[in-house]
Motif scaffolding. Structure first.
Motif, PDB file in Angstrom:
ATOM      1  N   VAL A   1       0.979  -1.069  -0.302  1.00 43.99           N
ATOM      2  CA  VAL A   1       0.014  -0.078  -0.108  1.00 43.99           C
ATOM      3  C   VAL A   1       0.599   1.503  -0.154  1.00 43.99           C
TER       4      VAL A   1
ATOM      5  N   LEU B   1       8.862   5.441  -2.081  1.00 42.40           N
ATOM      6  CA  LEU B   1       9.923   5.609  -2.329  1.00 42.40           C
ATOM      7  C   LEU B   1      10.158   4.273  -1.392  1.00 42.40           C
TER       8      LEU B   1
ATOM      9  N   GLY C   1      -2.928   7.691  -5.216  1.00 43.46           N
ATOM     10  CA  GLY C   1      -2.644   8.975  -6.080  1.00 43.46           C
ATOM     11  C   GLY C   1      -3.038   9.156  -7.265  1.00 43.46           C
TER      12      GLY C   1
ATOM     13  N   GLY D   1       5.062   7.657  -6.787  1.00 47.20           N
ATOM     14  CA  GLY D   1       6.390   8.445  -6.534  1.00 47.20           C
ATOM     15  C   GLY D   1       5.328   9.600  -4.856  1.00 47.20           C
TER      16      GLY D   1
ATOM     17  N   ARG E   1       6.158  11.595  -1.767  1.00 42.39           N
ATOM     18  CA  ARG E   1       6.083  13.255  -1.071  1.00 42.39           C
ATOM     19  C   ARG E   1       7.669  12.696  -2.550  1.00 42.39           C
TER      20      ARG E   1
ATOM     21  N   THR F   1       2.992   1.245   3.618  1.00 38.63           N
ATOM     22  CA  THR F   1       4.001   1.978   3.120  1.00 38.63           C
ATOM     23  C   THR F   1       3.553   3.525   3.375  1.00 38.63           C
TER      24      THR F   1
ATOM     25  N   GLU G   1      -2.342   6.921   9.018  1.00 41.59           N
ATOM     26  CA  GLU G   1      -3.143   6.745   7.850  1.00 41.59           C
ATOM     27  C   GLU G   1      -3.797   4.699   8.086  1.00 41.59           C
TER      28      GLU G   1
ATOM     29  N   ILE H   1       3.287  20.474   4.442  1.00 42.13           N
ATOM     30  CA  ILE H   1       3.146  19.655   3.803  1.00 42.13           C
ATOM     31  C   ILE H   1       3.711  19.119   4.750  1.00 42.13           C
TER      32      ILE H   1
ATOM     33  N   ASP I   1      16.406   8.518   3.431  1.00 43.30           N
ATOM     34  CA  ASP I   1      17.031   7.245   4.302  1.00 43.30           C
ATOM     35  C   ASP I   1      16.445   6.492   4.465  1.00 43.30           C
TER      36      ASP I   1
ATOM     37  N   ALA J   1      13.080   5.838   3.988  1.00 43.53           N
ATOM     38  CA  ALA J   1      12.021   5.767   4.125  1.00 43.53           C
ATOM     39  C   ALA J   1      12.800   4.249   2.882  1.00 43.53           C
TER      40      ALA J   1
HETATM   41  C1  LIG Z   1       8.425  19.551   1.234  1.00 46.80           C
HETATM   42  C2  LIG Z   1      10.079  18.483   1.277  1.00 46.80           C
HETATM   43  C3  LIG Z   1      11.179  18.360   1.541  1.00 46.80           C
HETATM   44  C4  LIG Z   1      11.619  16.858   1.685  1.00 46.80           C
HETATM   45  N1  LIG Z   1      12.963  17.295   1.672  1.00 46.80           N
HETATM   46  C5  LIG Z   1      13.519  16.260   1.258  1.00 46.80           C
HETATM   47  C6  LIG Z   1      15.044  15.602   1.720  1.00 46.80           C
HETATM   48  O1  LIG Z   1      16.101  16.730   1.348  1.00 46.80           O
HETATM   49  N2  LIG Z   1      16.543  14.796   1.603  1.00 46.80           N
HETATM   50  C7  LIG Z   1      14.983  13.617   2.041  1.00 46.80           C
HETATM   51  O2  LIG Z   1      15.810  12.715   2.271  1.00 46.80           O
HETATM   52  N3  LIG Z   1      14.220  13.683   2.068  1.00 46.80           N
HETATM   53  C8  LIG Z   1      13.359  15.014   2.628  1.00 46.80           C
HETATM   54  N4  LIG Z   1      12.100  14.756   1.905  1.00 46.80           N
HETATM   55  C9  LIG Z   1      11.365  13.574   2.664  1.00 46.80           C
HETATM   56  C10 LIG Z   1      10.954  12.233   1.257  1.00 46.80           C
HETATM   57  O3  LIG Z   1      10.131  13.149   0.560  1.00 46.80           O
HETATM   58  C11 LIG Z   1      10.453  12.070   2.359  1.00 46.80           C
HETATM   59  O4  LIG Z   1      10.739  11.123   3.086  1.00 46.80           O
HETATM   60  C12 LIG Z   1       9.896  10.323   1.201  1.00 46.80           C
HETATM   61  O5  LIG Z   1       9.620  10.499  -0.039  1.00 46.80           O
HETATM   62  C13 LIG Z   1       8.280   9.430   1.386  1.00 46.80           C
HETATM   63  O6  LIG Z   1       8.878   8.622   1.124  1.00 46.80           O
HETATM   64  P1  LIG Z   1       7.676   7.237   1.718  1.00 46.80           P
HETATM   65  O7  LIG Z   1       7.078   6.247   1.136  1.00 46.80           O
HETATM   66  O8  LIG Z   1       7.913   6.808   2.844  1.00 46.80           O
HETATM   67  O9  LIG Z   1       6.051   8.170   1.716  1.00 46.80           O
HETATM   68  P2  LIG Z   1       5.366   8.607   0.457  1.00 46.80           P
HETATM   69  O10 LIG Z   1       6.072   9.665  -0.089  1.00 46.80           O
HETATM   70  O11 LIG Z   1       4.402   9.435   1.373  1.00 46.80           O
HETATM   71  O12 LIG Z   1       5.008   7.299   0.122  1.00 46.80           O
HETATM   72  C14 LIG Z   1       3.642   7.183   0.885  1.00 46.80           C
HETATM   73  C15 LIG Z   1       2.996   6.736  -0.266  1.00 46.80           C
HETATM   74  O13 LIG Z   1       1.136   5.960  -0.041  1.00 46.80           O
HETATM   75  C16 LIG Z   1       0.218   6.169  -0.310  1.00 46.80           C
HETATM   76  N5  LIG Z   1      -0.686   6.200   0.464  1.00 46.80           N
HETATM   77  C17 LIG Z   1      -1.102   6.780   2.043  1.00 46.80           C
HETATM   78  N6  LIG Z   1      -2.920   6.693   1.900  1.00 46.80           N
HETATM   79  C18 LIG Z   1      -2.803   5.651   1.173  1.00 46.80           C
HETATM   80  C19 LIG Z   1      -4.495   4.401   0.656  1.00 46.80           C
HETATM   81  N7  LIG Z   1      -5.332   4.616   2.096  1.00 46.80           N
HETATM   82  N8  LIG Z   1      -4.078   4.060  -0.024  1.00 46.80           N
HETATM   83  C20 LIG Z   1      -3.328   4.203  -1.149  1.00 46.80           C
HETATM   84  N9  LIG Z   1      -2.298   4.424  -0.636  1.00 46.80           N
HETATM   85  C21 LIG Z   1      -1.523   5.294   0.161  1.00 46.80           C
HETATM   86  C22 LIG Z   1       0.198   8.055  -1.134  1.00 46.80           C
HETATM   87  O14 LIG Z   1      -0.474   8.380  -1.513  1.00 46.80           O
HETATM   88  C23 LIG Z   1       1.744   7.798  -1.042  1.00 46.80           C
HETATM   89  O15 LIG Z   1       1.883   8.138  -1.911  1.00 46.80           O
HETATM   90  C24 LIG Z   1      11.071  16.031   1.780  1.00 46.80           C
HETATM   91  C25 LIG Z   1      10.269  15.843   1.681  1.00 46.80           C
HETATM   92  C26 LIG Z   1       9.033  17.085   1.455  1.00 46.80           C
HETATM   93  C27 LIG Z   1       7.755  16.892   1.558  1.00 46.80           C
END
Ligand SMILES: Cc1cc2nc3c(=O)[nH]c(=O)nc-3n(C[C@H](O)[C@H](O)[C@H](O)COP(=O)(O)OP(=O)(O)OC[C@H]3O[C@@H](n4cnc5c(N)ncnc54)[C@H](O)[C@@H]3O)c2cc1C
Length: 433
Positions: A10, A14, A36, A40, A42, A247, A252, A367, A407, A409
């Motif tokens: 889910v 990343l 979404g 991708g 965040r 994930t 959520e 955000i 890192d 994630a």
């Molecule tokens: C402004 C900003 C600046 C950042 N700068 C940095 C940086 O400089 N360096 C760095 O290392 N990191 C940075 N980050 C953090 C980095 O982007 C995130 O830590 C990383 O992308 C998180 O990945 P993830 O897979 O854990 O979560 P997400 O990318 O949030 O993925 C989770 C996914 O689950 C989906 N989802 C949620 N609920 C459901 C559901 N019920 N059903 C189906 N799908 C669902 C969401 O739509 C999302 O696509 C930054 C983030 C932001 C917002």
């Protein structure tokens, strides 16, 4: 229609894609569900005209844990490192930032005594083992190692820069210091934005036979009597998985899980505090002041960086893509208009007249940067991606014991995949006996 899957992931960010790419080496059938329209999370990048907009300022640690994992998966990372240094603003006065040896000795930010103290603190930062700070908050550590006001505020500024967290009284010294040490190893701004990583991970997953279904919200997750897990989807379907890797953020996750799914960490997940900020992402025809590429305020939680000063983020090399960012304190009330004004004024100060060069701009007042503000003792609850509920695993930037942001994630995505593979092997072994 009911479908059966070995693994349902889910979230197509990343963490989800890294896990999928490791799991692709098995012959299990795998589905990624993403709410979404596009994948991708965040790490997505929006192409606006000729410009690539990351979701706020994104920099990858060169010495972090994510880069070698991505490289192990065959992902090419193309980008450049910004130079150390730039401008520091203290009480509205601009100074040279004391981050490189030359700047350290030339900046007028310090008096002699403070300069000596800053050098001693930098040496301490380089030699310290973050594991030894597991029982302290970052504020407690700063109070121990620094005496002058300016050195303390520099350490808080560095803490914000490396972690995006603006709550030194709450955050773990261990995670903060370890992130600062990583940041001192430099970062990369990526050509074409962070979507280039997601794009490669996505194509590799698809080529391996993994199914990806965007625009599908998982509404509910609950166990079945046949030891499977049932997911209710926004399109009305029900699907079954032997394993589910979640994930999404911890809140959520909690909203999706039925009450029948009780396990010890569930309460802990709901208490996590997210790390938040406001971002103003701007594309300019050109920079009014070409040499001003990086600045931070030490008295206010503000950041500015021209990412296109290093990475290729526009098809026109004259254009500039920059980010102005405000780190929110978790207890702060956020007024969108005031925050926008604050970010624009900060940009006015650094790039006077920028408004007349705007190609496009985007303001996001609140955000989530990281789903968990790292606090003392969190690591004890996050040793494994297993939840204690059979078949349910977690990953994401909040789910790694020692790392946050990309890192966290990416490490947690890899760990979850490895634990699922091991568990499947054990089950097969037990069935064959
Ligand atoms: C402004 C900003 C600046 C950042 N700068 C940095 C940086 O400089 N360096 C760095 O290392 N990191 C940075 N980050 C953090 C980095 O982007 C995130 O830590 C990383 O992308 C998180 O990945 P993830 O897979 O854990 O979560 P997400 O990318 O949030 O993925 C989770 C996914 O689950 C989906 N989802 C949620 N609920 C459901 C559901 N019920 N059903 C189906 N799908 C669902 C969401 O739509 C999302 O696509 C930054 C983030 C932001 C917002």
């Amino acid at each position: 229609m009911t479908q059966n899957w070995d693994i349902i992931i889910v979230g197509g960010g990343l963490a989800g894609y890294v896990a999928a790419n490791y799991l692709a080496k098995t012959n299990l059938n795998i589905l990624i569900l993403e709410k979404g329209k596009s994948v991708g999370g965040r790490a997505r990048t929006k192409k606006v005209n000729q410009q690539y907009f990351n979701l706020g300022p994104h920099a990858l640690y060169r010495k972090g844990k994510a880069k070698p994992i991505l490289e192990e998966l065959g992902i090419h990372i193309c980008g450049k490192s910004p130079k150390l240094g730039g401008i520091l603003i203290e009480n509205n006065i601009e100074y040279v930032a004391p981050f490189s040896p030359l700047q350290l000795f030339t900046t007028r930010l310090f008096h002699t005594k403070e300069r000596r103290e800053w050098i001693a603190v930098l040496f301490k930062l380089m030699s310290i083992k973050p594991e030894n700070l597991a029982q302290q908050t970052y504020q407690q550590w700063v109070m121990q190692v620094a005496h002058s006001k300016i050195v303390k505020s520099l350490l808080y500024t560095l803490g914000r820069l490396a972690t995006y967290c603006h709550a030194p009284e709450k955050m773990s010294a261990k995670v903060t210091v370890s992130s600062i040490k990583k940041a001192m190893g430099g970062v990369l701004y990526l050509d074409g934005g962070w979507m280039t990583m997601i794009g490669q991970l996505h194509h590799r997953a698809i080529r391996s036979g993994i199914h990806v279904q965007p625009h599908t919200f998982v509404k509910n997750i609950e166990p079945t009597q046949q030891n499977q897990i049932k997911l209710d989807l926004s399109d009305g379907r029900e699907i079954l998985g032997k394993n589910v890797l979640c994930t999404t953020g911890p809140h959520e996750l909690n909203d999706m899980l039925s009450k029948k799914m009780a396990f010890p960490q569930r309460n802990f997940f709901t208490q996590m505090i997210p790390v938040r900020g406001a971002t103003l992402d701007v594309a300019l025809k050109q920079l009014p002041k070409q040499k001003r590429l990086f600045a931070m305020d030490t008295t206010k939680p503000l950041y500015y960086s021209v990412h296109s000063g290093y990475a290729r983020l526009s098809e026109d090399p004259m254009n500039a893509i920059l980010h102005v960012f405000k780190y929110h304190h978790p207890d702060e009330h956020i007024d969108s208009t005031i925050t926008k004004n604050e970010l624009e004024l900060f940009l006015d100060k650094l790039q006077p007249g920028w408004q007349q060069y705007v190609i496009s701009k985007r303001f996001i007042p609140n955000i989530t940067v990281n789903q968990r503000l790292p606090q003392i003792g969190n690591e004890r609850m996050l040793q494994s991606s297993k939840t204690g509920f059979p078949g349910l695993y977690i990953a994401g930037d909040w789910a790694s014991p020692d790392s946050i942001l990309a890192d966290g994630a990416i490490c947690s995505g890899k760990q979850a995949a490895e634990e699922i593979i091991l568990n499947e092997k054990r089950k097969n072994h037990a069935n064959n006996e």
